[in-house]
Scaffold this motif. Sequence first.
Motif, PDB file in Angstrom:
ATOM      1  N   GLY A 261      37.755  35.737  44.844  1.00 55.39           N
ATOM      2  CA  GLY A 261      39.059  36.120  44.307  1.00 55.39           C
ATOM      3  C   GLY A 261      38.978  37.388  43.477  1.00 55.39           C
ATOM      4  O   GLY A 261      39.821  38.288  43.604  1.00 55.39           O
ATOM      5  N   MET A 262      37.931  37.494  42.635  1.00 56.87           N
ATOM      6  CA  MET A 262      37.806  38.677  41.786  1.00 56.87           C
ATOM      7  C   MET A 262      37.368  39.915  42.580  1.00 56.87           C
ATOM      8  O   MET A 262      37.652  41.037  42.164  1.00 56.87           O
ATOM      9  N   CYS A 263      36.701  39.693  43.716  1.00 58.62           N
ATOM     10  CA  CYS A 263      36.422  40.834  44.618  1.00 58.62           C
ATOM     11  C   CYS A 263      37.734  41.404  45.157  1.00 58.62           C
ATOM     12  O   CYS A 263      37.939  42.624  45.166  1.00 58.62           O
ATOM     13  N   PHE A 264      38.616  40.519  45.606  1.00 57.53           N
ATOM     14  CA  PHE A 264      39.920  40.965  46.106  1.00 57.53           C
ATOM     15  C   PHE A 264      40.745  41.616  44.990  1.00 57.53           C
ATOM     16  O   PHE A 264      41.468  42.584  45.223  1.00 57.53           O
ATOM     17  N   PHE A 265      40.599  41.100  43.776  1.00 56.56           N
ATOM     18  CA  PHE A 265      41.286  41.696  42.624  1.00 56.56           C
ATOM     19  C   PHE A 265      40.781  43.125  42.410  1.00 56.56           C
ATOM     20  O   PHE A 265      41.566  44.045  42.173  1.00 56.56           O
ATOM     21  N   GLY A 266      39.454  43.302  42.528  1.00 52.61           N
ATOM     22  CA  GLY A 266      38.871  44.635  42.385  1.00 52.61           C
ATOM     23  C   GLY A 266      39.334  45.588  43.476  1.00 52.61           C
ATOM     24  O   GLY A 266      39.392  46.800  43.265  1.00 52.61           O
ATOM     25  N   LYS A 267      39.671  45.040  44.644  1.00 54.66           N
ATOM     26  CA  LYS A 267      40.179  45.855  45.759  1.00 54.66           C
ATOM     27  C   LYS A 267      41.707  45.993  45.704  1.00 54.66           C
ATOM     28  O   LYS A 267      42.322  46.525  46.623  1.00 54.66           O
ATOM     29  N   ARG A 269      43.899  43.714  46.074  1.00 51.94           N
ATOM     30  CA  ARG A 269      44.581  42.847  47.046  1.00 51.94           C
ATOM     31  C   ARG A 269      44.960  41.567  46.292  1.00 51.94           C
ATOM     32  O   ARG A 269      44.267  40.547  46.324  1.00 51.94           O
ATOM     33  N   TYR A 270      46.072  41.651  45.577  1.00 49.71           N
ATOM     34  CA  TYR A 270      46.417  40.631  44.590  1.00 49.71           C
ATOM     35  C   TYR A 270      46.814  39.298  45.208  1.00 49.71           C
ATOM     36  O   TYR A 270      46.513  38.240  44.663  1.00 49.71           O
ATOM     37  N   VAL A 271      47.501  39.322  46.330  1.00 49.97           N
ATOM     38  CA  VAL A 271      47.912  38.059  46.969  1.00 49.97           C
ATOM     39  C   VAL A 271      46.685  37.263  47.401  1.00 49.97           C
ATOM     40  O   VAL A 271      46.576  36.062  47.157  1.00 49.97           O
ATOM     41  N   ALA A 272      45.730  37.970  48.038  1.00 52.23           N
ATOM     42  CA  ALA A 272      44.486  37.310  48.457  1.00 52.23           C
ATOM     43  C   ALA A 272      43.699  36.817  47.244  1.00 52.23           C
ATOM     44  O   ALA A 272      43.113  35.728  47.269  1.00 52.23           O
ATOM     45  N   ALA A 273      43.701  37.604  46.173  1.00 52.95           N
ATOM     46  CA  ALA A 273      42.983  37.214  44.950  1.00 52.95           C
ATOM     47  C   ALA A 273      43.549  35.925  44.378  1.00 52.95           C
ATOM     48  O   ALA A 273      42.803  34.996  44.032  1.00 52.95           O
TER      49      ALA A 273
END
Length: 413
Positions: A261-267, A269-273
């Motif tokens: 989740g935090m990887c997606f946040f770093g990218k 991509r908030y919905v995926a996070a």
Amino acid sequence: MAPTGPATAARSNGPRERVNWLIHVNYVQQNYDHCLALIEEQLKMHNGLCEYPIYIKALIKRQRGEIQDSLQLFQAATCLNPNNINNLKQVGRSLYLLGKHKAALDVYKEAMRLNEEDWEVWHNQGLCQMYLKQYEKAIDCFKQANAIQQHDVTYIQLGKVYTLQEDFRAAIEVYLEALDFSPDNPEMLTTVGLLYLRLGENYRAFDFLGNSLTHDPKNPKTILAAGSIIQDHSDMDVALVKYRVAAVATPNSAQLWNNIGMCFFGKQRYVAAIACLKRALYLDPFEWIISYNLGLVHLNTGQYASAFHFFSSSINLKPDFPSSYMYLAITLSRLDDFDNACSAYEKAIEMEDDHLFELNFAITLYNNDEVEKAAEHFAKFEQLYAKLDDEAKSSDPEVAEQRQALAALLPAR
């Protein structure tokens, strides 16, 4: 695992021991039902006075989770042959598994009268002392066990005791000593890597974790640790590749989904996070860091009511983490609850002197026309900021921007 100790009776030619070899063979081949049938025959034939069949029956009972029954059987075997140290060790082991650590210690001390040079007795005493939180006595027992005969499992437990005492350097020394004679043990390599990670020595941690992965490339625990280091260096795509491998082995790991989740946040991509973090929260609803991370994502996406909910949950689970109060304060200020935002900032500052706490508090105060107090906290921010090294100052460009903007707006002090 083949039984030790009373198995020697299988070589005797007495009438009670003639079937022991067959019992032994069936036990080793895990034909437990047939083995138990043979044992019951022998017990009936000899009025229950057969040490080896009782011993094997107890082992089978324990493997099937019937610990109390196994204890009674091992005690019966001990009554038949009180000088057999293996019977006493098994009585101690069953007591240990039942959580009766003091009683187990008494049995192991009795076993020591038969043989003071049995590493297993010393090792098991160390386990009991560890669970009784008598850490120094546990360390002495494990060291004595290793002095008699070195075993990976003893080194692992000795390192664990030092870790429980938060003496991470001593724990690392123990594991490094173990790696001298067992250099390919992936569990040991991973543990050393995790300890270096806790000490903030990420490069050394990554060396050991990488070495561990060469021996066990699909170990989820190692992958998770290595991925977290890669993630901390902002290489989110590589970290996600690592996590994909770990997800096959441990699809229900809350920590894994939190990191994904935090990887997606770093990218960004908030919905995926949010989806990944909510899955992590479902798997472990009492892990404070998941709620904290969900608060961060919702704060960044402008969902302030949800952010407030998650930061509040995080604080309830871990009330001694000051950054939670700072982000709660920012959330409350966005929800126009100025008084409670100030209380949250003050709580964070009371717990830790951090330049970010002072800067954000100063910004919130200025935005609510508390210019004098804003100037006070900005001055404290400047003092803390001046103590940072160049790398820390340049790590977040937004801090420098906000500092410059606020300095222009506030009266000089």
